[in-house]
Design a protein around this motif. Structure first.
Motif, short mmCIF file in Angstrom:
data_model
loop_
_atom_site.label_atom_id
_atom_site.label_comp_id
_atom_site.label_asym_id
_atom_site.label_seq_id
_atom_site.Cartn_x
_atom_site.Cartn_y
_atom_site.Cartn_z
N GLY A 4 0.41 -1.18 -0.05
CA GLY A 4 -0.37 0.27 -0.30
C GLY A 4 0.64 1.46 0.24
O GLY A 4 0.73 2.10 -0.39
N ASN A 5 2.68 1.04 0.70
CA ASN A 5 3.31 2.21 0.82
C ASN A 5 3.56 3.12 -0.54
O ASN A 5 3.63 3.87 -0.84
CB ASN A 5 4.25 1.64 1.39
CG ASN A 5 5.41 2.71 1.49
OD1 ASN A 5 4.99 3.64 1.68
ND2 ASN A 5 6.54 2.05 1.70
N PHE A 19 6.92 -9.39 6.77
CA PHE A 19 6.05 -8.38 6.96
C PHE A 19 7.27 -7.26 7.26
O PHE A 19 6.54 -6.01 7.35
CB PHE A 19 4.60 -7.90 6.86
CG PHE A 19 3.91 -8.89 5.52
CD1 PHE A 19 4.71 -8.47 4.73
CD2 PHE A 19 3.00 -10.07 5.74
CE1 PHE A 19 3.96 -9.55 3.39
CE2 PHE A 19 2.94 -11.49 5.08
CZ PHE A 19 3.08 -10.68 3.58
N ASN A 20 7.73 -7.28 8.48
CA ASN A 20 8.40 -6.40 9.25
C ASN A 20 9.79 -5.64 8.60
O ASN A 20 10.34 -5.12 8.91
CB ASN A 20 8.63 -6.96 10.52
CG ASN A 20 7.66 -7.47 11.78
OD1 ASN A 20 6.46 -6.68 11.60
ND2 ASN A 20 7.55 -8.55 11.48
N TYR A 21 10.00 -5.79 7.62
CA TYR A 21 10.97 -5.27 6.44
C TYR A 21 9.86 -4.16 5.39
O TYR A 21 9.18 -4.41 5.10
CB TYR A 21 11.45 -6.66 5.20
CG TYR A 21 12.17 -7.26 6.32
CD1 TYR A 21 13.47 -7.49 6.50
CD2 TYR A 21 11.51 -8.62 6.97
CE1 TYR A 21 14.05 -7.88 7.24
CE2 TYR A 21 12.59 -9.45 7.80
CZ TYR A 21 14.27 -9.32 7.89
OH TYR A 21 13.58 -9.90 8.89
N PRO A 22 10.76 -2.95 5.68
CA PRO A 22 10.19 -1.92 4.81
C PRO A 22 9.86 -1.98 2.95
O PRO A 22 11.42 -2.95 2.39
CB PRO A 22 11.46 -1.13 5.16
CG PRO A 22 12.48 -1.85 5.44
CD PRO A 22 12.21 -2.84 5.58
N ALA A 73 16.78 -2.98 -8.82
CA ALA A 73 16.26 -4.31 -8.96
C ALA A 73 17.28 -4.83 -8.04
O ALA A 73 16.66 -6.43 -7.20
CB ALA A 73 15.77 -4.73 -10.26
N GLN A 74 18.56 -4.92 -8.57
CA GLN A 74 20.05 -6.03 -7.63
C GLN A 74 19.26 -5.63 -6.29
O GLN A 74 19.16 -6.44 -5.38
CB GLN A 74 20.87 -5.44 -8.35
CG GLN A 74 22.14 -6.35 -8.07
CD GLN A 74 21.68 -8.08 -7.46
OE1 GLN A 74 21.76 -7.91 -8.81
NE2 GLN A 74 22.10 -8.54 -6.86
N ASP A 75 19.61 -4.33 -5.70
CA ASP A 75 19.51 -3.35 -4.26
C ASP A 75 17.72 -4.43 -3.46
O ASP A 75 18.77 -5.24 -2.57
CB ASP A 75 19.55 -2.61 -3.89
CG ASP A 75 19.40 -1.73 -2.94
OD1 ASP A 75 20.06 -2.17 -1.92
OD2 ASP A 75 17.85 -1.50 -2.63
N ALA A 76 17.17 -4.41 -4.13
CA ALA A 76 15.36 -5.54 -3.61
C ALA A 76 15.89 -6.87 -3.76
O ALA A 76 15.19 -7.28 -2.48
CB ALA A 76 14.26 -5.02 -4.55
N LEU A 77 17.01 -7.24 -4.94
CA LEU A 77 16.82 -8.63 -4.66
C LEU A 77 17.53 -9.24 -3.01
O LEU A 77 17.35 -9.83 -2.99
CB LEU A 77 17.26 -9.56 -6.19
CG LEU A 77 18.04 -10.37 -6.04
CD1 LEU A 77 16.71 -11.96 -4.96
CD2 LEU A 77 18.58 -10.80 -7.22
N PRO A 107 12.66 -3.94 11.61
CA PRO A 107 12.41 -2.77 11.13
C PRO A 107 11.02 -2.30 10.80
O PRO A 107 11.28 -0.76 11.53
CB PRO A 107 13.12 -2.81 9.45
CG PRO A 107 13.52 -4.56 9.75
CD PRO A 107 12.97 -5.25 10.75
N CYS A 108 10.34 -2.84 10.92
CA CYS A 108 8.54 -2.31 11.13
C CYS A 108 7.80 -2.97 11.36
O CYS A 108 6.33 -1.99 11.96
CB CYS A 108 8.43 -2.80 9.37
SG CYS A 108 9.56 -1.78 8.11
N ASN A 109 8.34 -3.25 12.71
CA ASN A 109 6.99 -4.63 13.66
C ASN A 109 6.01 -2.85 14.60
O ASN A 109 4.80 -3.35 14.42
CB ASN A 109 7.92 -5.21 15.15
CG ASN A 109 8.83 -6.05 14.07
OD1 ASN A 109 9.74 -5.85 13.53
ND2 ASN A 109 8.25 -7.19 14.61
N THR A 110 6.37 -2.51 14.89
CA THR A 110 6.16 -1.73 15.44
C THR A 110 5.11 -0.26 14.82
O THR A 110 4.01 0.04 15.13
CB THR A 110 7.12 -0.01 16.19
OG1 THR A 110 8.02 -1.46 17.08
CG2 THR A 110 6.03 0.42 17.94
#
Lengths: 325, 94
Positions: free
Chosen positions: A64-65, A122-125, A194-198, A287-290
């Motif tokens: 959604g981000n 889903f706790n990763y940005p 793309a490489q960074d995302a992988l 990183p994103c739990n909270t």
């Protein structure tokens, strides 16, 4: 997977009934909501299906981000449709869990106060548009690995929800891979993205299958009950074997120096993810739990007046109808 | 929770000429919204041409334990099937 580290509950039921129940499962019969079932089967399934449902719902947040920042109108419409599907998948699964005697609001509240979990992934940005590609390709790809066999699970409502979900899930993975193809064939800056995302999503995707469960007693019980169809290691291996050639086609490098084809097992040897990171994320320190839980709590709290208002409206209309009769 | 939206069962006619079939359930405050939610949740890919919703509490279901007494009697009545009767070929198509 979307349901990680599900411990199966001990069962203190009549051994004769248990044996008859197991015989039904072994014969390939489906268990339906009103059938007799061991308490442990029911509780384990509530936890597993509930966690799976929560993952679909929380999983809407990282994607959604990017809806308002999609690069074209078409990509925006596609992403919107995908995120809407995730909401639908969550609802199918909540519906299945509710047939086991837990209410929707109970499930929601257990997510919101942390008593129930959702998938670690889903706790990763999602930092760049390429992450929308990586999530569809890798995260939905890993989810499919687990969900396809679960279509044959012993619990009827769960099996039927999985069948619906699998029909829709392939679109998710393909749209993700399509984004990766465009980026990998784009400018050098886009390919780098793309490489960074992988690089960032590879190991968290491997963690989705959960730690090795070769020796887990819980896993053996769940497999006997056919609510878990494969071991975590089997599914992880299958995922790596399927994904590595796809990365090669993109001209991208899987971030694992020890990745090698092993002729003997006809599969890849690969590095394990950092399991201490996995347990840390599960504990709430990703990183994103909270942020994720705060977003779900806010949506629930801000929506309270709407839920209550619609119930009040329905009651008023019902009263008016009765008065008119 | 105190004020939970009731549960509705959703039935969809997939194509003209077919029966409505149970596809799942959802929560909604009233019938009107149940229909709207059913459209969003269960027909995102052209799955239907007509939707029925009914509040789950209004459905009466047979008990699984009644399977024997309910369905066994029909098992012994094979003469209810046309294949029970041997009709000679000479009689023509029947």
């Amino acid at each position: 997977m979307y349901a990680q580290m599900i411990k199966s509950e001990a069962t203190a039921d009549d051994p004769e009934k248990l044996a008859a129940f197991q015989a039904r499962i072994d014969a390939g019969e489906k268990i339906e909501p009103k059938d007799w079932m061991p308490e442990g089967y029911r509780k384990t399934l509530i936890r597993q299906i509930g966690q799976h449902a929560h993952s679909e719902i929380v999983g809407q947040l990282p994607e959604g981000n990017w809806i308002t920042r999609a690069p074209t109108l078409e990509r925006k419409a596609i992403l919107l449709a995908k995120v809407q599907d995730e909401a639908g998948h969550g609802l199918y699964l909540y519906g299945a869990a509710e047939t086991l005697g837990v209410s929707r609001d109970e499930l929601t509240e257990m997510l919101l106060d942390g008593r129930m979990k959702y998938s670690s992934i889903f706790n990763y940005p999602t930092l760049t548009w390429a992450d929308m590609g990586a999530v569809g390709w890798l995260v939905d790809g890993a989810a499919i690995m687990n969900q396809v066999p679960l279509q044959r699970t012993s619990y009827g409502p769960y099996s039927r929800a999985m069948i619906r979900i699998c029909k829709e899930e392939s679109f998710h993975q393909r749209q993700g891979y399509h984004i990766m193809m465009k980026m990998a064939q784009g400018t050098p800056a886009q390919k780098k993205m793309a490489q960074d995302a992988l690089n960032r999503f590879w190991y968290p995707s491997l963690m989705m299958f959960g730690p090795s469960d070769k020796d887990s007693v819980h896993s053996a019980q769940s497999m006997a009950w056919k609510i878990k169809m494969n071991t975590n290691d089997e599914l992880r291996q299958k995922f790596v074997d399927q994904t590595v050639p796809q990365a090669e086609y993109l001209g991208l490098t899987v971030p694992d120096a020890d990745l090698r084809w092993n002729e003997n097992k006809a599969g890849y040897d690969f590095s394990q993810p950092d399991w201490s990171e996995f347990f840390d994320v599960l504990k709430g320190n990703g990183p994103c739990n909270t942020e994720r839980l705060a977003a779900r709590n806010k949506a629930w709290d801000d929506g309270a007046w709407v839920r209550d208002g619609l119930m009040a409206h329905a009651a008023k209309k019902r009263a008016a109808r009765v008065a008119a009769e | 929770m105190k004020n939970e939206w009731p549960l509705w069962e959703v039935f969809i006619r997939g194509q003209h000429g077919l029966n409505h079939r149970h596809v799942g359930s959802l929560h909604a405050p009233d019938a009107e919204l149940a229909l709207k939610n059913a459209r969003d949740v269960y027909t995102r890919r052209n799955e239907g041409v007509s939707i029925w919703v009914v509040e789950a509490q209004h459905i009466t279901a047979s008990a699984p334990s009644a399977k024997g007494p309910m369905y066994e009697p029909s098992e012994s009545k094979v003469y209810r099937h046309p294949t029970f009767f041997d009709i000679p070929d000479e009689a023509g198509h029947m």
